[in-house]
Design an enzyme around this catalytic site. Structure first.
Site, PDB file in Angstrom:
ATOM      1  N   ARG A 183       0.800  -1.232   0.000  1.00 56.24           N
ATOM      2  CA  ARG A 183       0.000   0.000   0.000  1.00 56.24           C
ATOM      3  C   ARG A 183       0.827   1.273   0.000  1.00 56.24           C
ATOM      4  O   ARG A 183       0.571   2.188  -0.793  1.00 56.24           O
ATOM      5  CB  ARG A 183      -0.924   0.054   1.235  1.00 56.24           C
ATOM      6  N   THR A 184       1.786   1.352   0.897  1.00 54.82           N
ATOM      7  CA  THR A 184       2.461   2.644   1.069  1.00 54.82           C
ATOM      8  C   THR A 184       3.259   3.004  -0.179  1.00 54.82           C
ATOM      9  O   THR A 184       3.139   4.102  -0.727  1.00 54.82           O
ATOM     10  CB  THR A 184       3.374   2.589   2.310  1.00 54.82           C
ATOM     11  N   LYS A 199      26.645  -3.677  -1.957  1.00 59.63           N
ATOM     12  CA  LYS A 199      28.123  -3.617  -2.004  1.00 59.63           C
ATOM     13  C   LYS A 199      28.696  -2.977  -0.750  1.00 59.63           C
ATOM     14  O   LYS A 199      29.887  -2.742  -0.664  1.00 59.63           O
ATOM     15  CB  LYS A 199      28.563  -2.801  -3.220  1.00 59.63           C
ATOM     16  N   ARG A 249      11.226   3.814   3.511  1.00 61.18           N
ATOM     17  CA  ARG A 249      10.845   2.816   4.515  1.00 61.18           C
ATOM     18  C   ARG A 249      12.089   2.010   4.825  1.00 61.18           C
ATOM     19  O   ARG A 249      12.774   1.537   3.908  1.00 61.18           O
ATOM     20  CB  ARG A 249       9.728   1.903   4.034  1.00 61.18           C
ATOM     21  N   HIS A 256       4.811   5.721  11.554  1.00 61.45           N
ATOM     22  CA  HIS A 256       4.327   5.615  10.172  1.00 61.45           C
ATOM     23  C   HIS A 256       3.367   6.795   9.959  1.00 61.45           C
ATOM     24  O   HIS A 256       2.153   6.613   9.875  1.00 61.45           O
ATOM     25  CB  HIS A 256       3.628   4.265   9.990  1.00 61.45           C
TER      26      HIS A 256
HETATM   27  N1   CP Z   1      -0.346  -0.046   5.812  1.00 60.07           N
HETATM   28  C1   CP Z   1       0.874  -0.321   5.289  1.00 60.07           C
HETATM   29  O1   CP Z   1       1.894   0.285   5.676  1.00 60.07           O
HETATM   30  O2   CP Z   1       0.864  -1.266   4.320  1.00 60.07           O
HETATM   31  P1   CP Z   1       2.122  -1.753   3.497  1.00 60.07           P
HETATM   32  O3   CP Z   1       3.075  -2.403   4.452  1.00 60.07           O
HETATM   33  O4   CP Z   1       1.588  -2.685   2.457  1.00 60.07           O
HETATM   34  O5   CP Z   1       2.764  -0.528   2.883  1.00 60.07           O
END
Ligand code: CP
Length: 305
Positions: A53-54, A82, A103, A131
Site C-alpha cells: 500500500r504505502t 556492495k 521505509r 508511520h
Molecule cells: N499499511 C501499510 O503500511 O501497508 P504496506 O506495508 O503494504 O505498505
C-alpha cells in the site's frame, strides 16, 4: 505549520492544527480541486522493507499528478548490497529527486536520512517506531465518518508493541483528546512511555487483554496484525499468534455503527466474511492513501498553497 520543504518524520513533530490542515487539503485534493500539481517533480521511493500500500499509493499518487517516480522495492539490486551506507545512499539520491520517501527497518533511520538529505524526507515506516502518512490517511478516513475526534472512542486491538501504525495514530488521537482502549496480549502491550504520552496529551487510556472487557460503545475498532517479523523469538510469536479474530458475530456484538479499520496487510485477524459488512472500511481506508499522499507531496513541495 508551514510544510514547505519540511521532512515528515514523526507525528510528534505535528500538532492538532497541522493535522487538521492535512485533513482539509486531502479533502480538497479528493474533491479534485487541484490538477497535475506535481508536474516536473521527481519522487524517489526507497523501500528497504516490504510494502504494498504505502509504496504503490505514493507512486500512483505522484504519477496521477504528473510526477516522475524513481526508486527501489528492496535494496538487493542497489549499491547497499556492495556495502554503501544509508547516509551515502541518501546523499546521492538527494541529487536525483525533489523528495525522498523512505521505509527502513531501523528505528530512527528516517530522522537520520532527513539530517543528511538535501531534499525533504517522508517517513514511510521506520521499524516499530512511526508511520506518519498512514496516520494521516487513518485520520482522514475517520473524518469522513465522524465530525469530532474529541468524543471519539477508539479501540486498538492486536500488536501494540511493534505496530508503528498504532504508535503514530494513538499519539495523533491523543492530541485531540480521544478516548483510547488498548487491547492486546500482555507481551504485546504498548510501550509504557507511549501510553504515558497519550495520557499527558489528555486522552483517557485503558489497557486490557480482552475485547469483551470494553464497557462502553466504541466508534472505531482499529485491528492490527501481529508483526511476526519483529519477534526475536519464534516461540514467543507462536504464543500470541491468532490471539484475536474479528468475525461477523464479533462485529455485530460491538454495535451496528462501529467502524472496523485496519492498516493492512491482514493475516487472519479479520475474517473475510466481515469485508462485506458496512462496518468494514479498511479497503476504503487504504484507497484514501492516494489523495492523502498527494496532499502531503503537494504541501511539502509547496505546489499546494
Ligand atoms: N499499511 C501499510 O503500511 O501497508 P504496506 O506495508 O503494504 O505498505
Amino acid at each position: 505549520m508551514d510544510f514547505k520543504e519540511k521532512s515528515i518524520i514523526s507525528i510528534r513533530d505535528l500538532n492538532q492544527e497541522s493535522l487538521r490542515e492535512i485533513i482539509k487539503v486531502s479533502s480538497d485534493v479528493k474533491k479534485g480541486k487541484y490538477k497535475n500539481f506535481l508536474r516536473k517533480k521527481v519522487i524517489a521511493t526507497l523501500f528497504f522493507e516490504p510494502s504494498t500500500r504505502t509504496r504503490l499509493s505514493f507512486e500512483s499518487a505522484a504519477k496521477q499528478m504528473g510526477a516522475e517516480v524513481i526508486g527501489f522495492a528492496g535494496a538487493d539490486y542497489t549499491s547497499v548490497k556492495k556495502g554503501e551506507t544509508l547516509g551515502d545512499t541518501i546523499r546521492t539520491v538527494s541529487g536525483y529527486c525533489n523528495v525522498i520517501v523512505i521505509r527502513h527497518p531501523v528505528e530512527g533511520s528516517s530522522r537520520y536520512a532527513s539530517e543528511v538529505a538535501t531534499v525533504p524526507v517522508i517517513n514511510a515506516g521506520d521499524g516499530a517506531n512511526q508511520h506518519p502518512t498512514q496516520t494521516f490517511l487513518d485520520l482522514f478516513t475517520m473524518s469522513e465518518y465522524f465530525s469530532d475526534f474529541k468524543n471519539l472512542r477508539v479501540g486498538f486491538l492486536g500488536d501494540l508493541k511493534f505496530g508503528r501504525t498504532v504508535h503514530s495514530l494513538a499519539y495523533a488521537l491523543s492530541l485531540f483528546g480521544s478516548t483510547i482502549w488498548l487491547i492486546s496480549p500482555e507481551i504485546l502491550r504498548m510501550p509504557e512511555f507511549l501510553v504515558d504520552e497519550l495520557r499527558i496529551n489528555g486522552s483517557s487510556v485503558r489497557e486490557i487483554d480482552n475485547l469483551e472487557l470494553v464497557d462502553e460503545p466504541l466508534d472505531v475498532l482499529y485491528v492490527t496484525r501481529i508483526q511476526k517479523e519483529r519477534f526475536g523469538d519464534f516461540q514467543e510469536y507462536m504464543r500470541v499468534a491468532g490471539s484475536y479474530r474479528i468475525t461477523r458475530d464479533v462485529v455485530e456484538s460491538l454495535g451496528k455503527d462501529i467502524k472496523i479499520m485496519h492498516p493492512l496487510p491482514r493475516v487472519d485477524e479479520i475474517d473475510p466474511e466481515v469485508d462485506e459488512m458496512e462496518n468494514a472500511i479498511y479497503f476504503h481506508q487504504a484507497h484514501n492513501g492516494i489523495p492523502v499522499r498527494q496532499a502531503i507531496l503537494g504541501m511539502v513541495l509547496d505546489v499546494i498553497p
